[in-house]
Write a protein that holds these residues in place. Structure first.
Motif, PDB file in Angstrom:
ATOM      1  N   ILE A   3      15.792 -16.098 -23.530  1.00 38.49           N
ATOM      2  CA  ILE A   3      16.478 -15.368 -24.598  1.00 38.49           C
ATOM      3  C   ILE A   3      17.968 -15.302 -24.253  1.00 38.49           C
ATOM      4  CG2 ILE A   3      16.702 -13.106 -25.759  1.00 38.49           C
ATOM      5  CD1 ILE A   3      14.045 -14.535 -26.417  1.00 38.49           C
ATOM      6  N   SER A   4      18.799 -15.602 -25.239  1.00 40.29           N
ATOM      7  CA  SER A   4      20.247 -15.477 -25.018  1.00 40.29           C
ATOM      8  C   SER A   4      20.725 -14.118 -25.504  1.00 40.29           C
ATOM      9  CB  SER A   4      21.001 -16.560 -25.798  1.00 40.29           C
ATOM     10  OG  SER A   4      20.620 -17.823 -25.327  1.00 40.29           O
ATOM     11  N   VAL A   5      21.528 -13.467 -24.702  1.00 43.36           N
ATOM     12  CA  VAL A   5      22.151 -12.195 -25.107  1.00 43.36           C
ATOM     13  C   VAL A   5      23.649 -12.441 -25.232  1.00 43.36           C
ATOM     14  CG1 VAL A   5      22.625  -9.800 -24.450  1.00 43.36           C
ATOM     15  CG2 VAL A   5      20.359 -10.786 -24.001  1.00 43.36           C
ATOM     16  N   LEU A   6      24.159 -12.263 -26.439  1.00 44.46           N
ATOM     17  CA  LEU A   6      25.586 -12.510 -26.694  1.00 44.46           C
ATOM     18  C   LEU A   6      26.289 -11.187 -26.964  1.00 44.46           C
ATOM     19  CD1 LEU A   6      25.143 -15.528 -29.194  1.00 44.46           C
ATOM     20  CD2 LEU A   6      25.371 -15.614 -26.693  1.00 44.46           C
ATOM     21  N   GLY A   7      27.250 -10.845 -26.129  1.00 44.68           N
ATOM     22  CA  GLY A   7      27.983  -9.589 -26.310  1.00 44.68           C
ATOM     23  C   GLY A   7      29.214  -9.812 -27.161  1.00 44.68           C
ATOM     24  N   ILE A   8      29.412  -8.933 -28.144  1.00 42.88           N
ATOM     25  CA  ILE A   8      30.666  -9.048 -28.914  1.00 42.88           C
ATOM     26  C   ILE A   8      31.427  -7.714 -28.951  1.00 42.88           C
ATOM     27  CG2 ILE A   8      29.877 -11.043 -30.246  1.00 42.88           C
ATOM     28  CD1 ILE A   8      29.561  -9.277 -32.699  1.00 42.88           C
ATOM     29  N   GLY A   9      30.926  -6.709 -28.232  1.00 42.84           N
ATOM     30  CA  GLY A   9      31.671  -5.443 -28.129  1.00 42.84           C
ATOM     31  C   GLY A   9      30.870  -4.244 -28.580  1.00 42.84           C
ATOM     32  N   GLU A  44      19.890 -15.458 -20.697  1.00 44.08           N
ATOM     33  CA  GLU A  44      21.182 -16.158 -20.615  1.00 44.08           C
ATOM     34  C   GLU A  44      22.191 -15.208 -21.263  1.00 44.08           C
ATOM     35  OE1 GLU A  44      21.101 -19.662 -19.748  1.00 44.08           O
ATOM     36  OE2 GLU A  44      23.296 -19.562 -19.766  1.00 44.08           O
ATOM     37  N   ALA A  45      23.020 -14.569 -20.463  1.00 39.70           N
ATOM     38  CA  ALA A  45      23.947 -13.569 -21.033  1.00 39.70           C
ATOM     39  C   ALA A  45      25.357 -14.125 -21.123  1.00 39.70           C
ATOM     40  CB  ALA A  45      23.927 -12.313 -20.176  1.00 39.70           C
ATOM     41  N   LYS A  46      25.966 -13.978 -22.308  1.00 36.59           N
ATOM     42  CA  LYS A  46      27.332 -14.486 -22.495  1.00 36.59           C
ATOM     43  C   LYS A  46      28.157 -13.459 -23.261  1.00 36.59           C
ATOM     44  CE  LYS A  46      26.238 -19.354 -22.556  1.00 36.59           C
ATOM     45  NZ  LYS A  46      25.890 -20.521 -23.336  1.00 36.59           N
ATOM     46  N   GLY A  78      15.100 -17.233 -28.703  1.00 29.32           N
ATOM     47  CA  GLY A  78      15.593 -16.138 -29.536  1.00 29.32           C
ATOM     48  C   GLY A  78      16.969 -15.736 -29.038  1.00 29.32           C
ATOM     49  N   VAL A  79      17.735 -15.071 -29.908  1.00 29.56           N
ATOM     50  CA  VAL A  79      19.087 -14.637 -29.538  1.00 29.56           C
ATOM     51  C   VAL A  79      19.230 -13.157 -29.860  1.00 29.56           C
ATOM     52  CG1 VAL A  79      21.556 -14.958 -29.971  1.00 29.56           C
ATOM     53  CG2 VAL A  79      20.030 -16.937 -30.034  1.00 29.56           C
TER      54      VAL A  79
END
Ligand code: ASP
Length: 324
Positions: A3-9, A44-46, A78-79
Protein backbone atom coordinates in the motif's frame (compact mmCIF):
# COMPACT_ATOMS: atom_id res chain seq x y z
CA UNK A 1 0.46 -6.73 -0.41
CA UNK A 2 1.83 -3.23 -0.88
CA UNK A 3 0.00 0.00 0.00
CA UNK A 4 1.32 3.45 -0.87
CA UNK A 5 0.80 6.27 1.62
CA UNK A 6 1.11 9.71 0.05
CA UNK A 7 1.32 12.70 2.38
CA UNK A 8 0.14 16.08 1.17
CA UNK A 9 -0.18 17.93 4.49
CA UNK A 10 -2.93 18.81 6.95
CA UNK A 11 -3.31 18.65 10.72
CA UNK A 12 -2.40 14.97 10.67
CA UNK A 13 1.24 15.96 10.03
CA UNK A 14 1.36 19.20 12.05
CA UNK A 15 3.35 19.82 15.23
CA UNK A 16 3.85 22.84 17.45
CA UNK A 17 6.91 24.94 16.66
CA UNK A 18 8.48 28.25 17.69
CA UNK A 19 5.55 30.13 16.09
CA UNK A 20 3.45 29.03 19.07
CA UNK A 21 1.04 27.25 16.75
CA UNK A 22 1.15 24.08 14.66
CA UNK A 23 2.64 23.75 11.18
CA UNK A 24 3.24 20.82 8.79
CA UNK A 25 6.27 18.92 10.16
CA UNK A 26 5.88 15.15 9.85
CA UNK A 27 6.59 13.39 6.59
CA UNK A 28 4.62 10.39 5.35
CA UNK A 29 7.23 7.90 6.67
CA UNK A 30 6.96 9.36 10.19
CA UNK A 31 3.15 9.15 10.03
CA UNK A 32 3.31 5.49 9.07
CA UNK A 33 5.89 4.76 11.79
CA UNK A 34 3.63 6.33 14.39
CA UNK A 35 0.97 3.66 13.92
CA UNK A 36 3.31 0.68 14.44
CA UNK A 37 1.52 -1.45 11.87
CA UNK A 38 1.63 -5.14 12.81
CA UNK A 39 -0.30 -6.42 9.78
CA UNK A 40 1.58 -8.10 6.95
CA UNK A 41 1.35 -5.07 4.64
CA UNK A 42 4.33 -3.45 2.98
CA UNK A 43 4.03 0.33 3.08
CA UNK A 44 5.58 2.68 0.56
CA UNK A 45 5.42 6.14 2.16
CA UNK A 46 6.05 9.30 0.14
CA UNK A 47 5.60 12.97 0.94
CA UNK A 48 4.34 14.79 -2.12
CA UNK A 49 3.38 18.08 -0.46
CA UNK A 50 3.27 19.55 3.01
CA UNK A 51 0.44 22.05 2.82
CA UNK A 52 -2.48 23.19 4.93
CA UNK A 53 -5.40 22.08 2.76
CA UNK A 54 -6.88 25.59 2.11
CA UNK A 55 -3.75 26.18 0.01
CA UNK A 56 -4.04 23.10 -2.17
CA UNK A 57 -4.77 23.85 -5.80
CA UNK A 58 -5.91 21.96 -8.91
CA UNK A 59 -2.34 21.37 -10.13
CA UNK A 60 -1.47 19.82 -6.76
CA UNK A 61 -4.40 17.43 -7.06
CA UNK A 62 -3.51 16.46 -10.63
CA UNK A 63 -0.03 15.69 -9.30
CA UNK A 64 -1.53 13.52 -6.54
CA UNK A 65 -3.60 11.70 -9.16
CA UNK A 66 -0.57 11.09 -11.38
CA UNK A 67 1.57 9.85 -8.48
CA UNK A 68 -1.20 7.58 -7.17
CA UNK A 69 -1.60 6.02 -10.61
CA UNK A 70 2.16 5.48 -10.86
CA UNK A 71 2.11 3.75 -7.48
CA UNK A 72 -0.52 1.31 -8.77
CA UNK A 73 1.52 0.72 -11.92
CA UNK A 74 4.53 -0.01 -9.72
CA UNK A 75 2.73 -2.76 -7.85
CA UNK A 76 0.75 -1.11 -5.03
CA UNK A 77 -2.67 -2.65 -4.48
CA UNK A 78 -4.11 0.49 -2.94
CA UNK A 79 -3.18 4.10 -2.18
CA UNK A 80 -3.84 6.21 0.91
CA UNK A 81 -3.60 10.00 0.73
CA UNK A 82 -3.26 11.99 3.97
CA UNK A 83 -4.44 15.59 3.76
CA UNK A 84 -6.12 18.42 5.66
CA UNK A 85 -9.80 18.04 6.39
CA UNK A 86 -10.78 21.58 5.41
CA UNK A 87 -10.89 20.78 1.70
CA UNK A 88 -11.01 16.98 1.90
CA UNK A 89 -14.56 16.83 0.51
CA UNK A 90 -13.46 18.85 -2.51
CA UNK A 91 -10.24 16.99 -3.31
CA UNK A 92 -11.90 13.59 -2.81
CA UNK A 93 -14.76 14.55 -5.12
CA UNK A 94 -12.43 15.95 -7.79
CA UNK A 95 -10.14 12.90 -7.71
CA UNK A 96 -13.17 10.59 -7.87
CA UNK A 97 -14.09 12.06 -11.26
CA UNK A 98 -10.80 10.80 -12.71
CA UNK A 99 -9.79 7.69 -10.73
CA UNK A 100 -10.27 4.80 -13.16
CA UNK A 101 -8.29 2.13 -11.31
CA UNK A 102 -9.88 -0.96 -9.75
CA UNK A 103 -7.57 -0.40 -6.76
CA UNK A 104 -8.92 1.94 -4.09
CA UNK A 105 -7.68 5.47 -3.48
CA UNK A 106 -8.44 6.24 0.16
CA UNK A 107 -8.26 9.74 1.62
CA UNK A 108 -7.91 10.47 5.32
CA UNK A 109 -6.67 13.11 7.76
CA UNK A 110 -7.09 14.23 11.35
CA UNK A 111 -8.97 16.77 13.42
CA UNK A 112 -6.40 16.82 16.26
CA UNK A 113 -2.69 17.22 15.64
CA UNK A 114 -0.40 14.42 16.91
CA UNK A 115 0.63 16.34 20.04
CA UNK A 116 -2.95 16.80 21.28
CA UNK A 117 -4.56 14.47 23.78
CA UNK A 118 -6.83 12.07 21.90
CA UNK A 119 -5.20 12.77 18.53
CA UNK A 120 -7.06 10.87 15.82
CA UNK A 121 -4.50 10.85 12.98
CA UNK A 122 -2.85 7.51 13.72
CA UNK A 123 -6.18 5.77 14.12
CA UNK A 124 -7.57 7.28 10.91
CA UNK A 125 -4.43 6.38 8.97
CA UNK A 126 -4.50 2.83 10.31
CA UNK A 127 -8.16 2.44 9.31
CA UNK A 128 -7.45 3.92 5.87
CA UNK A 129 -4.67 1.38 5.33
CA UNK A 130 -7.02 -1.44 6.35
CA UNK A 131 -9.59 -0.18 3.83
CA UNK A 132 -7.00 0.28 1.07
CA UNK A 133 -5.72 -3.26 1.57
CA UNK A 134 -9.14 -4.94 1.73
CA UNK A 135 -10.24 -6.78 -1.42
CA UNK A 136 -13.85 -5.65 -0.86
CA UNK A 137 -12.65 -2.12 -1.58
CA UNK A 138 -11.82 -3.03 -5.19
CA UNK A 139 -13.84 -1.17 -7.86
CA UNK A 140 -15.21 1.32 -5.32
CA UNK A 141 -13.12 4.19 -6.67
CA UNK A 142 -12.08 6.96 -4.29
CA UNK A 143 -13.11 6.45 -0.66
CA UNK A 144 -12.81 8.68 2.40
CA UNK A 145 -12.06 7.09 5.77
CA UNK A 146 -12.53 8.95 9.01
CA UNK A 147 -13.51 8.04 12.53
CA UNK A 148 -14.32 4.36 11.76
CA UNK A 149 -16.49 5.32 8.80
CA UNK A 150 -16.17 4.93 5.01
CA UNK A 151 -17.67 7.70 2.89
CA UNK A 152 -18.25 8.24 -0.80
CA UNK A 153 -16.76 11.48 -2.16
CA UNK A 154 -20.05 12.46 -3.84
CA UNK A 155 -21.81 12.64 -0.45
CA UNK A 156 -19.09 13.58 2.06
CA UNK A 157 -19.23 16.92 3.87
CA UNK A 158 -17.21 18.46 6.72
CA UNK A 159 -19.89 19.57 9.15
CA UNK A 160 -18.02 20.78 12.24
CA UNK A 161 -14.86 22.83 12.76
CA UNK A 162 -13.51 20.81 15.71
CA UNK A 163 -15.42 17.59 16.29
CA UNK A 164 -13.78 14.24 15.57
CA UNK A 165 -17.13 13.26 14.11
CA UNK A 166 -17.00 16.11 11.64
CA UNK A 167 -17.66 14.15 8.45
CA UNK A 168 -21.19 13.27 7.41
CA UNK A 169 -22.79 11.87 4.27
CA UNK A 170 -25.33 14.25 2.74
CA UNK A 171 -28.19 12.97 0.54
CA UNK A 172 -26.78 9.44 0.75
CA UNK A 173 -25.49 7.06 3.37
CA UNK A 174 -22.11 6.03 4.68
CA UNK A 175 -21.02 2.96 2.76
CA UNK A 176 -19.11 1.10 5.43
CA UNK A 177 -17.37 1.01 8.78
CA UNK A 178 -14.12 -0.21 10.34
CA UNK A 179 -14.76 -1.95 13.63
CA UNK A 180 -12.52 -4.38 15.53
CA UNK A 181 -10.00 -4.11 12.65
CA UNK A 182 -12.58 -5.45 10.17
CA UNK A 183 -13.65 -3.50 7.08
CA UNK A 184 -17.42 -3.88 6.81
CA UNK A 185 -19.26 -2.63 3.75
CA UNK A 186 -23.00 -2.08 4.16
CA UNK A 187 -23.72 -1.05 0.58
CA UNK A 188 -23.19 -2.53 -2.86
CA UNK A 189 -20.59 -1.11 -5.23
CA UNK A 190 -21.70 2.18 -6.76
CA UNK A 191 -20.42 2.91 -10.23
CA UNK A 192 -18.60 6.20 -10.51
CA UNK A 193 -18.82 8.10 -13.74
CA UNK A 194 -15.22 8.65 -14.84
CA UNK A 195 -14.18 11.57 -17.01
CA UNK A 196 -11.07 12.22 -19.05
CA UNK A 197 -8.30 13.84 -16.99
CA UNK A 198 -7.58 17.21 -18.61
CA UNK A 199 -4.01 18.52 -18.79
CA UNK A 200 -5.04 21.38 -16.55
CA UNK A 201 -8.12 22.59 -14.73
CA UNK A 202 -7.55 26.22 -15.60
CA UNK A 203 -11.18 27.36 -15.79
CA UNK A 204 -12.32 30.12 -13.50
CA UNK A 205 -15.65 29.31 -11.86
CA UNK A 206 -17.04 31.61 -9.16
CA UNK A 207 -19.49 30.76 -6.39
CA UNK A 208 -21.93 33.57 -5.59
CA UNK A 209 -23.92 33.28 -2.36
CA UNK A 210 -27.53 34.40 -1.99
CA UNK A 211 -28.69 36.08 1.22
CA UNK A 212 -31.61 38.17 2.42
CA UNK A 213 -31.42 41.64 0.86
CA UNK A 214 -28.07 40.68 -0.69
CA UNK A 215 -28.77 41.71 -4.26
CA UNK A 216 -25.80 44.04 -4.45
CA UNK A 217 -23.61 40.97 -4.96
CA UNK A 218 -25.18 40.45 -8.35
CA UNK A 219 -24.24 43.98 -9.40
CA UNK A 220 -20.57 43.13 -9.24
CA UNK A 221 -18.69 42.63 -12.44
CA UNK A 222 -19.01 39.00 -13.46
CA UNK A 223 -16.70 39.21 -16.45
CA UNK A 224 -13.54 37.12 -16.50
CA UNK A 225 -15.27 33.97 -15.32
CA UNK A 226 -15.72 30.83 -17.41
CA UNK A 227 -18.69 29.69 -15.36
CA UNK A 228 -20.77 30.62 -12.31
CA UNK A 229 -22.40 28.77 -9.46
CA UNK A 230 -25.12 30.68 -7.65
CA UNK A 231 -25.79 29.14 -4.25
CA UNK A 232 -29.51 29.79 -4.38
CA UNK A 233 -32.21 30.07 -1.73
CA UNK A 234 -34.31 27.00 -0.91
CA UNK A 235 -34.77 24.73 -3.89
CA UNK A 236 -32.44 26.88 -6.04
CA UNK A 237 -33.93 30.38 -6.27
CA UNK A 238 -32.79 33.98 -6.49
CA UNK A 239 -34.54 37.28 -5.72
CA UNK A 240 -36.48 39.36 -8.28
CA UNK A 241 -33.62 41.87 -8.50
CA UNK A 242 -30.95 39.18 -8.91
CA UNK A 243 -33.06 37.39 -11.52
CA UNK A 244 -33.45 40.59 -13.56
CA UNK A 245 -29.79 41.46 -13.23
CA UNK A 246 -28.66 37.97 -14.22
CA UNK A 247 -30.96 37.90 -17.25
CA UNK A 248 -29.81 41.36 -18.36
CA UNK A 249 -26.21 40.16 -18.34
CA UNK A 250 -27.17 37.74 -21.11
CA UNK A 251 -24.45 35.38 -19.94
CA UNK A 252 -22.88 33.08 -22.49
CA UNK A 253 -21.06 31.13 -19.80
CA UNK A 254 -22.84 28.29 -17.95
CA UNK A 255 -24.48 29.33 -14.72
CA UNK A 256 -25.54 26.66 -12.24
CA UNK A 257 -28.04 27.34 -9.43
CA UNK A 258 -27.61 25.14 -6.35
CA UNK A 259 -29.42 25.04 -3.02
CA UNK A 260 -27.76 26.76 -0.06
CA UNK A 261 -29.76 24.65 2.43
CA UNK A 262 -27.03 22.04 2.88
CA UNK A 263 -28.98 19.07 1.57
CA UNK A 264 -31.68 18.07 -0.87
CA UNK A 265 -32.11 18.63 -4.60
CA UNK A 266 -32.69 21.78 -6.57
CA UNK A 267 -36.20 22.00 -8.00
CA UNK A 268 -36.89 21.74 -11.73
CA UNK A 269 -40.64 22.08 -12.17
CA UNK A 270 -42.40 23.35 -9.02
CA UNK A 271 -42.10 27.15 -8.70
CA UNK A 272 -42.78 29.59 -11.50
CA UNK A 273 -42.28 33.06 -9.91
CA UNK A 274 -39.55 35.41 -11.04
CA UNK A 275 -36.19 34.05 -9.81
CA UNK A 276 -37.55 30.53 -9.34
CA UNK A 277 -36.20 27.43 -11.04
CA UNK A 278 -38.81 27.46 -13.82
CA UNK A 279 -38.16 31.11 -14.60
CA UNK A 280 -34.38 30.77 -14.50
CA UNK A 281 -34.28 27.58 -16.59
CA UNK A 282 -36.36 29.32 -19.27
CA UNK A 283 -33.55 31.84 -19.41
CA UNK A 284 -30.79 29.28 -19.85
CA UNK A 285 -29.73 28.77 -16.23
CA UNK A 286 -28.90 25.20 -15.17
CA UNK A 287 -30.19 23.67 -11.94
CA UNK A 288 -27.64 22.08 -9.61
CA UNK A 289 -29.53 18.85 -8.83
CA UNK A 290 -27.95 17.25 -5.71
CA UNK A 291 -24.66 19.13 -6.01
CA UNK A 292 -23.76 21.57 -3.26
CA UNK A 293 -22.06 24.73 -4.47
CA UNK A 294 -18.52 23.45 -3.75
CA UNK A 295 -18.96 20.24 -5.67
CA UNK A 296 -20.91 22.05 -8.43
CA UNK A 297 -17.96 24.39 -8.92
CA UNK A 298 -15.50 21.49 -9.23
CA UNK A 299 -17.79 19.56 -11.54
CA UNK A 300 -18.34 22.57 -13.78
CA UNK A 301 -14.60 23.31 -13.83
CA UNK A 302 -13.92 19.72 -14.92
CA UNK A 303 -16.63 19.79 -17.62
CA UNK A 304 -15.39 23.12 -18.99
CA UNK A 305 -11.79 21.90 -18.95
CA UNK A 306 -12.91 18.89 -20.99
CA UNK A 307 -14.69 21.08 -23.55
CA UNK A 308 -18.33 20.18 -22.74
CA UNK A 309 -20.92 22.48 -24.36
CA UNK A 310 -23.64 24.25 -22.34
CA UNK A 311 -26.22 21.64 -23.38
CA UNK A 312 -23.92 18.79 -22.42
CA UNK A 313 -23.16 20.49 -19.10
CA UNK A 314 -26.91 20.68 -18.36
CA UNK A 315 -27.28 16.94 -19.01
CA UNK A 316 -24.25 16.01 -16.91
CA UNK A 317 -25.63 18.02 -13.97
CA UNK A 318 -29.05 16.40 -14.31
CA UNK A 319 -27.70 12.86 -14.50
CA UNK A 320 -24.60 12.68 -12.33
CA UNK A 321 -26.37 11.73 -9.09
CA UNK A 322 -28.61 9.24 -10.92
CA UNK A 323 -25.68 7.23 -12.29
CA UNK A 324 -25.34 3.74 -10.78
N1 ASP B 1 -6.53 23.43 8.58
C1 ASP B 1 -6.14 22.07 8.47
C2 ASP B 1 -6.06 21.70 6.99
O1 ASP B 1 -7.09 21.61 6.36
C3 ASP B 1 -7.12 21.23 9.13
C4 ASP B 1 -6.91 19.77 8.95
O2 ASP B 1 -5.88 19.32 8.55
O3 ASP B 1 -7.81 19.05 9.19
O4 ASP B 1 -4.99 21.43 6.52
Amino acid sequence: MKISVLGIGGTICMLKDSSGGVNPKLDAKMLVESIGLSEDIKIEAKTILSLPSPSLNYDNLLEVLKTAKEEIKNGSTGVVVTQGTDTLEESAFLLSLFWDEAAPLVITGAMKNPSEIGADGASNLYQAILVASNTNSLNRGVLCVFNHTIYQPRFIHKSNSFSLETFVSINGGNIGYIYEKDVIYISPIYKNKIYKTPNSLNKNVAIIPTCLDGDSMFLNNLSGFDGLVIDGFGAGHVSFIAARKLKELNLKIPCIITTRTGSGMSAYKTYAYEGSEMDMQKNGFIMGSFFDSLKARLFLTMLLSNGFSNNEIKKEFENYYKYF
